[in-house]
Design an enzyme around this catalytic site. Structure first.
Site: not given
Length: 260
Positions: A49, A51, A109, A196
């Site tokens: 998932r 954000d 990522y 992040r």
């Protein structure tokens, strides 16, 4: 039948991947489009998932259906019912033991930083802008301390619902291409805001506010309050999910990149 599919999306207009009752989400649009093609309700499971504001280049899903459609029909039909910010890239049948989340071996990522004096216009919402000069080499050197299996509590969001903070990072690389700094991270799985939060701490190293050894120190301290900020969602891209070869899924991927 069970199908696997790859979904690409611009996360800017959505409240993240997961279906919500109070806002537009990627999952809700994908399920609605698939349901129209199948002429029956379809629910999907994703590899990871994302954000609100996070983008997807290679999000993988699976779903089951009794509908019989050719792969071309699934692809073109689904894309015809999706908003412009979401597209299905490929779809194929898979064996019953395939699971988009639990069958994954690792996920990749990329975080993109625009490092120049002028703010972005066209790339607004696609990158994180940092006007102060950053030392990408120092960031890369510092990030190597993260490779391996560790407790990543220092880079875990306070609201993370994972049972534990142990994850394995196989690769982390920070590189510069003109005005763009790319942070590429590969791990078996990620905690909430993990990428992040790592980027937010690396930014302090790049700005010479912390030494190269600081990331290793943070990792050992296991204390989120000591680390850097949570970098904005706009620069983050979910790039690729790797699965065992016997599932026969595509293994090629494209790293998102822009030019100055």
């Amino acid at each position: 039948m069970k199908f696997a599919a790859c979904i690409e999306y611009d996360g800017t207009p959505f409240y993240g991947w997961q279906r919500l009752s109070h806002g537009s989400t990627v999952q809700a649009h994908v399920e609605q489009a698939l349901s129209q093609v199948a002429a029956e309700p379809i629910s999907v499971v994703c590899a990871g998932r994302t954000d609100s504001g996070v983008h997807g280049v290679g999000q993988v899903i699976h779903f089951e259906t009794t509908a019989s459609r050719p792969e071309r029909g699934w692809l073109f039909g689904t894309n015809a019912h999706l908003p412009d910010a979401i597209a299905m890239r490929w779809i194929q049948p898979v064996s019953d033991d395939f699971h988009a989340r639990f069958s994954a071996r690792f996920r990749r990522y990329r975080y993109i930083i625009l490092n120049r004096a002028a703010r972005p216009a066209i790339l607004q919402g696609r990158v994180y802008w940092q006007y102060a000069p950053l030392d990408a080499d120092a960031m890369h050197q510092a990030a190597q301390a993260l490779i391996g299996e560790y407790d990543f509590s220092s880079f875990r969001a306070a609201g993370c619902q994972a049972r534990h903070a142990v994850r394995e990072i196989m690769e982390v690389r920070v590189s510069r291409e003109q005005d763009f700094i790319h942070v590429d991270i590969v791990a078996n799985a990620f905690l909430h805001h993990m990428v992040r939060n790592i980027v937010g701490s690396l930014l302090k190293v790049g700005a010479a506010e912390r030494p190269v050894t600081w990331i290793a120190t943070l990792l050992a301290q296991r204390d989120r309050t000591l680390a850097g900020m949570t970098a904005p969602a706009a620069g983050l891209y979910f790039v690729y999910v790797d699965y065992p070869e016997h599932f026969g899924l595509p293994t090629t991927y494209t790293l998102p990149a822009y030019q100055s």
